[in-house]
Write a protein that holds these residues in place. Structure first.
Motif, PDB file in Angstrom:
ATOM      1  N   VAL A  14      11.583  19.478 -36.347  1.00 39.33           N
ATOM      2  CA  VAL A  14      11.869  20.310 -35.173  1.00 39.33           C
ATOM      3  C   VAL A  14      12.605  21.574 -35.609  1.00 39.33           C
ATOM      4  N   ALA A  15      13.580  21.425 -36.503  1.00 39.43           N
ATOM      5  CA  ALA A  15      14.356  22.570 -36.989  1.00 39.43           C
ATOM      6  C   ALA A  15      13.473  23.568 -37.726  1.00 39.43           C
ATOM      7  N   VAL A  16      12.543  23.086 -38.537  1.00 41.82           N
ATOM      8  CA  VAL A  16      11.636  23.979 -39.272  1.00 41.82           C
ATOM      9  C   VAL A  16      10.821  24.817 -38.290  1.00 41.82           C
ATOM     10  N   ARG A  17      10.326  24.198 -37.234  1.00 43.07           N
ATOM     11  CA  ARG A  17       9.566  24.957 -36.225  1.00 43.07           C
ATOM     12  C   ARG A  17      10.444  26.010 -35.555  1.00 43.07           C
ATOM     13  N   LYS A  18      11.674  25.646 -35.226  1.00 41.82           N
ATOM     14  CA  LYS A  18      12.604  26.583 -34.582  1.00 41.82           C
ATOM     15  C   LYS A  18      12.919  27.763 -35.516  1.00 41.82           C
ATOM     16  N   LEU A  19      13.158  27.484 -36.771  1.00 42.79           N
ATOM     17  CA  LEU A  19      13.464  28.545 -37.729  1.00 42.79           C
ATOM     18  C   LEU A  19      12.265  29.479 -37.905  1.00 42.79           C
ATOM     19  N   ALA A  20      11.072  28.914 -37.984  1.00 40.85           N
ATOM     20  CA  ALA A  20       9.862  29.740 -38.118  1.00 40.85           C
ATOM     21  C   ALA A  20       9.680  30.624 -36.887  1.00 40.85           C
ATOM     22  N   GLU A  21       9.957  30.079 -35.709  1.00 32.93           N
ATOM     23  CA  GLU A  21       9.853  30.872 -34.473  1.00 32.93           C
ATOM     24  C   GLU A  21      10.838  32.032 -34.462  1.00 32.93           C
ATOM     25  N   SER A  22      11.971  31.872 -35.154  1.00 37.62           N
ATOM     26  CA  SER A  22      12.973  32.938 -35.185  1.00 37.62           C
ATOM     27  C   SER A  22      12.747  33.908 -36.347  1.00 37.62           C
ATOM     28  N   VAL A  48      19.024  34.656 -48.115  1.00 38.21           N
ATOM     29  CA  VAL A  48      18.682  33.248 -48.279  1.00 38.21           C
ATOM     30  C   VAL A  48      19.587  32.470 -47.333  1.00 38.21           C
ATOM     31  N   VAL A  49      18.982  31.534 -46.601  1.00 37.24           N
ATOM     32  CA  VAL A  49      19.725  30.757 -45.614  1.00 37.24           C
ATOM     33  C   VAL A  49      19.642  29.282 -45.965  1.00 37.24           C
ATOM     34  N   VAL A  50      20.800  28.672 -46.151  1.00 37.45           N
ATOM     35  CA  VAL A  50      20.892  27.232 -46.373  1.00 37.45           C
ATOM     36  C   VAL A  50      21.182  26.617 -45.016  1.00 37.45           C
ATOM     37  N   CYS A  51      20.306  25.705 -44.577  1.00 36.03           N
ATOM     38  CA  CYS A  51      20.432  25.111 -43.238  1.00 36.03           C
ATOM     39  C   CYS A  51      20.757  23.633 -43.322  1.00 36.03           C
ATOM     40  N   GLU A  52      21.782  23.254 -42.638  1.00 37.69           N
ATOM     41  CA  GLU A  52      22.123  21.850 -42.449  1.00 37.69           C
ATOM     42  C   GLU A  52      21.582  21.451 -41.083  1.00 37.69           C
ATOM     43  N   VAL A  53      20.870  20.350 -41.029  1.00 31.23           N
ATOM     44  CA  VAL A  53      20.286  19.875 -39.780  1.00 31.23           C
ATOM     45  C   VAL A  53      20.968  18.570 -39.387  1.00 31.23           C
ATOM     46  N   LYS A  54      21.442  18.517 -38.158  1.00 32.77           N
ATOM     47  CA  LYS A  54      22.050  17.304 -37.618  1.00 32.77           C
ATOM     48  C   LYS A  54      21.297  16.922 -36.356  1.00 32.77           C
ATOM     49  N   THR A  55      20.819  15.691 -36.321  1.00 32.82           N
ATOM     50  CA  THR A  55      20.036  15.200 -35.196  1.00 32.82           C
ATOM     51  C   THR A  55      20.761  14.013 -34.574  1.00 32.82           C
ATOM     52  N   VAL A 105      21.676  23.702 -37.683  1.00 37.60           N
ATOM     53  CA  VAL A 105      20.725  23.464 -36.604  1.00 37.60           C
ATOM     54  C   VAL A 105      21.022  22.077 -36.054  1.00 37.60           C
ATOM     55  N   GLY A 106      21.401  22.038 -34.788  1.00 31.02           N
ATOM     56  CA  GLY A 106      21.653  20.771 -34.109  1.00 31.02           C
ATOM     57  C   GLY A 106      20.466  20.433 -33.228  1.00 31.02           C
ATOM     58  N   VAL A 107      19.991  19.212 -33.342  1.00 30.50           N
ATOM     59  CA  VAL A 107      18.863  18.752 -32.543  1.00 30.50           C
ATOM     60  C   VAL A 107      19.353  17.567 -31.721  1.00 30.50           C
ATOM     61  N   LEU A 108      19.304  17.724 -30.405  1.00 30.17           N
ATOM     62  CA  LEU A 108      19.731  16.677 -29.492  1.00 30.17           C
ATOM     63  C   LEU A 108      18.493  16.128 -28.793  1.00 30.17           C
ATOM     64  N   PRO A 110      17.055  14.078 -25.891  1.00 27.79           N
ATOM     65  CA  PRO A 110      17.361  13.459 -24.601  1.00 27.79           C
ATOM     66  C   PRO A 110      16.522  12.200 -24.404  1.00 27.79           C
ATOM     67  N   ARG A 111      16.902  11.408 -23.427  1.00 24.59           N
ATOM     68  CA  ARG A 111      16.132  10.195 -23.135  1.00 24.59           C
ATOM     69  C   ARG A 111      14.696  10.546 -22.753  1.00 24.59           C
ATOM     70  N   ARG A 112      14.534  11.663 -22.070  1.00 22.92           N
ATOM     71  CA  ARG A 112      13.207  12.144 -21.679  1.00 22.92           C
ATOM     72  C   ARG A 112      13.138  13.649 -21.903  1.00 22.92           C
ATOM     73  N   GLY A 113      11.953  14.099 -22.223  1.00 24.64           N
ATOM     74  CA  GLY A 113      11.752  15.538 -22.380  1.00 24.64           C
ATOM     75  C   GLY A 113      11.854  16.005 -23.815  1.00 24.64           C
ATOM     76  N   ALA A 114      11.751  17.304 -23.954  1.00 23.10           N
ATOM     77  CA  ALA A 114      11.732  17.941 -25.265  1.00 23.10           C
ATOM     78  C   ALA A 114      13.119  17.962 -25.900  1.00 23.10           C
ATOM     79  N   PRO A 115      13.163  18.000 -27.225  1.00 20.89           N
ATOM     80  CA  PRO A 115      14.450  18.114 -27.918  1.00 20.89           C
ATOM     81  C   PRO A 115      15.150  19.422 -27.548  1.00 20.89           C
TER      82      PRO A 115
END
Length: 124
Positions: A14-22, A48-55, A105-108, A110-115
């Motif tokens: 999910v984070a990779v898609r978000k970063l590519a979109e930006s 160069v951007v080092v990204c930590e992803v927390k889900t 990049v924080g990915v939450l 939800p019980r329903r719906g998109a991240p």
């Protein structure tokens, strides 16, 4: 892969898609060395951007952004230096013109719906 690993991998996807979109270009994923792992290394313009992803799942104890403590931020800085020495400088004449940035990049989930994705630039 266990459930925790699958959750983390999904969050990174999910984070990779978000970063590519930006406008970022992913250079490497899950780079490892003795000192640890960098989830995503990307290029953003000349930087160069080092990204930590927390889900996290919605019902989790803490928000994904709360997981990066000052100690973790220092570790990310050391890993970024190591990545530059091992990977970047092998094929470039010097450091990135735009410098190095550490993002979170924080990915939450939800019980329903998109991240829900939150991207914070320059956390460390």
């Amino acid at each position: 892969m266990n459930a925790r690993g699958a959750l983390g991998r999904y969050g990174e996807d999910v984070a990779v898609r978000k970063l590519a979109e930006s406008g970022m270009t992913v250079l490497e994923r899950n780079w490892r060395c003795r000192a640890g792992e960098i989830d995503i290394v990307a290029a953003h313009g000349d930087a160069v951007v080092v990204c930590e992803v927390k889900t996290r799942r919605e019902s989790a104890y803490e928000h994904p952004m709360a997981a990066v403590t000052p100690r973790k931020a220092e570790r990310l800085r050391r890993l970024a230096e190591r990545w530059l020495a091992d990977r970047w400088l092998a094929s470039h004449d010097g450091p990135p013109e735009g410098g190095v940035r550490i993002d979170l990049v924080g990915v939450l989930l939800p019980r329903r719906g998109a991240p829900v994705v939150e991207h914070v630039r320059g956390v460390a």
